[in-house]
Design a protein around this motif. Sequence first.
Motif, PDB file in Angstrom:
ATOM      1  N   CYS A  68       0.800  -1.214   0.064  1.00  0.00           N
ATOM      2  CA  CYS A  68       0.216   0.089  -0.103  1.00  0.00           C
ATOM      3  C   CYS A  68       0.945   1.265  -0.060  1.00  0.00           C
ATOM      4  CB  CYS A  68      -0.836  -0.101   1.262  1.00  0.00           C
ATOM      5  SG  CYS A  68      -2.257   1.003   1.120  1.00  0.00           S
ATOM      6  N   GLY A  69       1.955   1.218   0.880  1.00  0.00           N
ATOM      7  CA  GLY A  69       2.797   2.250   0.950  1.00  0.00           C
ATOM      8  C   GLY A  69       3.409   2.685  -0.587  1.00  0.00           C
ATOM      9  N   CYS A  70       3.651   1.386  -1.197  1.00  0.00           N
ATOM     10  CA  CYS A  70       4.521   1.627  -2.571  1.00  0.00           C
ATOM     11  C   CYS A  70       3.529   2.303  -3.464  1.00  0.00           C
ATOM     12  CB  CYS A  70       4.891  -0.079  -3.081  1.00  0.00           C
ATOM     13  SG  CYS A  70       5.464   0.209  -4.929  1.00  0.00           S
ATOM     14  N   ILE A  71       2.284   1.847  -3.644  1.00  0.00           N
ATOM     15  CA  ILE A  71       1.072   2.482  -4.460  1.00  0.00           C
ATOM     16  C   ILE A  71       1.091   4.257  -3.998  1.00  0.00           C
ATOM     17  CG2 ILE A  71      -1.142   2.616  -4.934  1.00  0.00           C
ATOM     18  CD1 ILE A  71       0.145   0.240  -6.179  1.00  0.00           C
ATOM     19  N   ALA A  72       1.031   4.294  -2.742  1.00  0.00           N
ATOM     20  CA  ALA A  72       1.021   5.829  -2.408  1.00  0.00           C
ATOM     21  C   ALA A  72       2.438   6.371  -2.971  1.00  0.00           C
ATOM     22  CB  ALA A  72       1.025   5.737  -0.811  1.00  0.00           C
ATOM     23  N   GLU A  73       3.436   5.730  -2.558  1.00  0.00           N
ATOM     24  CA  GLU A  73       4.753   6.651  -3.091  1.00  0.00           C
ATOM     25  C   GLU A  73       4.753   6.597  -4.556  1.00  0.00           C
ATOM     26  OE1 GLU A  73       7.895   8.411  -2.845  1.00  0.00           O
ATOM     27  OE2 GLU A  73       6.994   7.640  -0.909  1.00  0.00           O
ATOM     28  N   LEU A  74       4.250   5.539  -5.338  1.00  0.00           N
ATOM     29  CA  LEU A  74       4.313   5.838  -6.859  1.00  0.00           C
ATOM     30  C   LEU A  74       3.379   7.141  -7.205  1.00  0.00           C
ATOM     31  CD1 LEU A  74       3.908   2.066  -7.930  1.00  0.00           C
ATOM     32  CD2 LEU A  74       5.697   3.655  -8.458  1.00  0.00           C
ATOM     33  N   CYS A  75       2.381   7.332  -6.517  1.00  0.00           N
ATOM     34  CA  CYS A  75       1.129   8.496  -7.143  1.00  0.00           C
ATOM     35  C   CYS A  75       1.805   9.894  -6.461  1.00  0.00           C
ATOM     36  CB  CYS A  75      -0.061   8.248  -6.525  1.00  0.00           C
ATOM     37  SG  CYS A  75      -0.660   6.792  -7.421  1.00  0.00           S
ATOM     38  N   ILE A  76       2.918  10.005  -5.970  1.00  0.00           N
ATOM     39  CA  ILE A  76       3.257  11.143  -5.425  1.00  0.00           C
ATOM     40  C   ILE A  76       3.837  12.053  -6.453  1.00  0.00           C
ATOM     41  CG2 ILE A  76       5.115  12.285  -3.998  1.00  0.00           C
ATOM     42  CD1 ILE A  76       4.734  10.313  -1.716  1.00  0.00           C
ATOM     43  N   GLY A  77       3.362  13.328  -6.856  1.00  0.00           N
ATOM     44  CA  GLY A  77       4.041  14.067  -7.987  1.00  0.00           C
ATOM     45  C   GLY A  77       2.932  14.006  -8.804  1.00  0.00           C
ATOM     46  N   ASN A  78       3.607  14.452 -10.173  1.00  0.00           N
ATOM     47  CA  ASN A  78       2.616  14.519 -11.132  1.00  0.00           C
ATOM     48  C   ASN A  78       3.095  13.726 -12.515  1.00  0.00           C
ATOM     49  OD1 ASN A  78       0.503  16.236 -10.179  1.00  0.00           O
ATOM     50  ND2 ASN A  78       2.062  17.960 -10.086  1.00  0.00           N
ATOM     51  N   GLU A  79       3.828  12.820 -12.371  1.00  0.00           N
ATOM     52  CA  GLU A  79       3.993  11.769 -13.464  1.00  0.00           C
ATOM     53  C   GLU A  79       2.772  11.101 -14.130  1.00  0.00           C
ATOM     54  OE1 GLU A  79       6.685  11.689 -15.001  1.00  0.00           O
ATOM     55  OE2 GLU A  79       7.765  12.953 -13.923  1.00  0.00           O
ATOM     56  N   ALA A  80       2.180  11.735 -15.346  1.00  0.00           N
ATOM     57  CA  ALA A  80       0.871  11.177 -15.624  1.00  0.00           C
ATOM     58  C   ALA A  80       1.020   9.862 -16.091  1.00  0.00           C
ATOM     59  CB  ALA A  80       0.705  12.148 -16.821  1.00  0.00           C
ATOM     60  N   LYS A  81       2.178   9.343 -16.496  1.00  0.00           N
ATOM     61  CA  LYS A  81       2.413   7.894 -17.073  1.00  0.00           C
ATOM     62  C   LYS A  81       2.094   6.981 -15.908  1.00  0.00           C
ATOM     63  CE  LYS A  81       5.346   4.902 -19.913  1.00  0.00           C
ATOM     64  NZ  LYS A  81       6.663   5.007 -20.552  1.00  0.00           N
ATOM     65  N   LEU A 119      -4.910   6.941  -2.104  1.00  0.00           N
ATOM     66  CA  LEU A 119      -6.155   7.459  -3.015  1.00  0.00           C
ATOM     67  C   LEU A 119      -5.883   9.050  -3.159  1.00  0.00           C
ATOM     68  CD1 LEU A 119      -8.658   5.463  -1.357  1.00  0.00           C
ATOM     69  CD2 LEU A 119      -8.347   5.405  -3.757  1.00  0.00           C
ATOM     70  N   CYS A 120      -5.518   9.802  -2.202  1.00  0.00           N
ATOM     71  CA  CYS A 120      -5.317  11.289  -2.247  1.00  0.00           C
ATOM     72  C   CYS A 120      -3.983  11.602  -3.366  1.00  0.00           C
ATOM     73  CB  CYS A 120      -5.002  11.634  -0.734  1.00  0.00           C
ATOM     74  SG  CYS A 120      -4.416  13.559  -0.948  1.00  0.00           S
ATOM     75  N   ASN A 121      -3.052  10.834  -3.524  1.00  0.00           N
ATOM     76  CA  ASN A 121      -2.049  10.968  -4.247  1.00  0.00           C
ATOM     77  C   ASN A 121      -2.343  10.983  -5.735  1.00  0.00           C
ATOM     78  OD1 ASN A 121      -0.738  12.028  -1.928  1.00  0.00           O
ATOM     79  ND2 ASN A 121       0.629   9.881  -1.982  1.00  0.00           N
ATOM     80  N   LEU A 122      -3.217   9.695  -5.863  1.00  0.00           N
ATOM     81  CA  LEU A 122      -3.571   9.172  -7.194  1.00  0.00           C
ATOM     82  C   LEU A 122      -4.538  10.001  -7.781  1.00  0.00           C
ATOM     83  CD1 LEU A 122      -3.903   7.028  -9.449  1.00  0.00           C
ATOM     84  CD2 LEU A 122      -5.515   5.838  -8.042  1.00  0.00           C
ATOM     85  N   ILE A 123      -5.713  10.753  -7.121  1.00  0.00           N
ATOM     86  CA  ILE A 123      -6.602  11.712  -7.698  1.00  0.00           C
ATOM     87  C   ILE A 123      -6.106  12.955  -7.910  1.00  0.00           C
ATOM     88  CG2 ILE A 123      -8.444  10.293  -6.963  1.00  0.00           C
ATOM     89  CD1 ILE A 123      -9.119  12.203  -4.498  1.00  0.00           C
ATOM     90  N   SER A 124      -4.964  13.303  -7.192  1.00  0.00           N
ATOM     91  CA  SER A 124      -4.471  14.689  -7.496  1.00  0.00           C
ATOM     92  C   SER A 124      -3.976  15.012  -9.038  1.00  0.00           C
ATOM     93  CB  SER A 124      -3.304  15.058  -6.620  1.00  0.00           C
ATOM     94  OG  SER A 124      -2.670  16.159  -6.413  1.00  0.00           O
ATOM     95  N   ASN A 125      -4.703  16.062  -9.323  1.00  0.00           N
ATOM     96  CA  ASN A 125      -4.456  16.398 -10.831  1.00  0.00           C
ATOM     97  C   ASN A 125      -4.467  15.439 -11.771  1.00  0.00           C
ATOM     98  OD1 ASN A 125      -3.627  19.185 -10.176  1.00  0.00           O
ATOM     99  ND2 ASN A 125      -1.727  18.228  -9.423  1.00  0.00           N
ATOM    100  N   GLN A 163      -1.327   7.114 -14.737  1.00  0.00           N
ATOM    101  CA  GLN A 163      -2.109   6.310 -15.457  1.00  0.00           C
ATOM    102  C   GLN A 163      -2.109   4.635 -15.363  1.00  0.00           C
ATOM    103  OE1 GLN A 163      -4.439   7.803 -17.565  1.00  0.00           O
ATOM    104  NE2 GLN A 163      -5.236   5.777 -18.065  1.00  0.00           N
ATOM    105  N   ALA A 164      -0.880   4.085 -15.062  1.00  0.00           N
ATOM    106  CA  ALA A 164      -0.244   2.911 -14.961  1.00  0.00           C
ATOM    107  C   ALA A 164      -1.268   2.215 -13.659  1.00  0.00           C
ATOM    108  CB  ALA A 164       0.930   2.650 -14.944  1.00  0.00           C
ATOM    109  N   VAL A 165      -1.017   3.082 -12.444  1.00  0.00           N
ATOM    110  CA  VAL A 165      -1.571   2.593 -11.307  1.00  0.00           C
ATOM    111  C   VAL A 165      -3.185   2.795 -11.542  1.00  0.00           C
ATOM    112  CG1 VAL A 165      -1.954   3.612  -8.895  1.00  0.00           C
ATOM    113  CG2 VAL A 165       0.229   3.639  -9.881  1.00  0.00           C
ATOM    114  N   PHE A 166      -3.815   3.729 -12.172  1.00  0.00           N
ATOM    115  CA  PHE A 166      -5.238   3.567 -12.313  1.00  0.00           C
ATOM    116  C   PHE A 166      -5.666   2.574 -13.178  1.00  0.00           C
ATOM    117  CE2 PHE A 166      -8.617   5.233 -15.144  1.00  0.00           C
ATOM    118  CZ  PHE A 166      -9.770   5.311 -14.114  1.00  0.00           C
ATOM    119  N   ASN A 167      -4.856   2.383 -14.312  1.00  0.00           N
ATOM    120  CA  ASN A 167      -5.284   1.048 -15.368  1.00  0.00           C
ATOM    121  C   ASN A 167      -5.104  -0.044 -14.366  1.00  0.00           C
ATOM    122  OD1 ASN A 167      -5.625   3.036 -17.248  1.00  0.00           O
ATOM    123  ND2 ASN A 167      -3.754   2.454 -18.356  1.00  0.00           N
ATOM    124  N   ALA A 168      -4.465  -0.430 -13.320  1.00  0.00           N
ATOM    125  CA  ALA A 168      -4.195  -1.375 -12.881  1.00  0.00           C
ATOM    126  C   ALA A 168      -5.402  -1.867 -11.679  1.00  0.00           C
ATOM    127  CB  ALA A 168      -2.890  -1.580 -11.899  1.00  0.00           C
ATOM    128  N   GLY A 169      -6.480  -0.757 -11.747  1.00  0.00           N
ATOM    129  CA  GLY A 169      -7.540  -1.058 -10.856  1.00  0.00           C
ATOM    130  C   GLY A 169      -7.181  -0.550  -9.344  1.00  0.00           C
TER     131      GLY A 169
END
Length: 292
Positions: free
Chosen positions: A158-171, A204-210, A174-180
């Motif tokens: 869960c921490g890994c997913i949160a970390e991946l979504c920090i920042g604005n790397e759209a790619k 979730l907060c990081n993923l939905i940001s921008n 998108q990969a995290v979102f596509n994975a469900g």
Amino acid sequence: VRRVSKEEEAKIVEKRRRAAQALTNLLPESIRVRNVACKAGILPAIMDMMTMDWSDAHCRRLSLACLSNLSVDQHIKDTIGRAGSIPYVAEFLILDPSVKKLSVDAVTSVAHAGACLWSLAVGEVGNKLRFSTEIIEKVLRVLQYDSTDLRYARKMSCGCIAELCIGNEAKVKQAVFNAGAIQRLIPLLRNPDVELHRLAASALCNLISNNEPAKKEARKQDLVMFLCGLLKATKHKDVQYAAAGGIYNLVKPKDLETIEAFGVMPLLLSVPVSQNIGAKLRVTADNPLGMA
């Protein structure tokens, strides 16, 4: 450390196991030790130990522990990523569903793999971009393991997913979102483990940001309601901050009714990350109901 690393080159399982055990104990000691180990050729030896057919479950577990210890240093993270280790590490997240009783090696390997992937993503955009949707799906699969023995592994993933979504790397997002990720993370908001639902809220907060597609799906899944419920139920400041941040990123004027129903507006106004939520809801002294 150099001698231990050299010993890892010998394809004798027991010798390599002892060498890896020694390295597991040595590497946390200091950055100097880790630098010496890298110069001595530890990374190729660990990758060999992790992937070769002769290696047993305990050897692979120790190699993961070594890699996880090495991944704490920023200057080593990119080297590990360039070595192609991320897909191999992700394989250790997958458990055989036919096995009813998990071994200590299996449980610990999943935890080490999650911790290593989380660490490799911290502050390293290059490594984040190496996480394909397929790899992220494996990380998310850990969140669905219901064994109590895997509770630490769930937190690491869960921490890994949160970390991946920090920042604005759209790619990456998108990969995290596509994975469900949204559908996998929302149920964790109701988990009794404080650290787990904090990490889920942060992810979730990081993923939905921008990220408009993620926001659209999150609203479809009633995330505002779930985050309001978490915010109302928790007394932990870190959890309140994560939940409030998610609500602030997602909220629209029509959500005022939900926020009022849960009675969390005072909390939202008191948390720095969401203290300006009134403007997003169009709430003013002259317009207390936030009417458009």
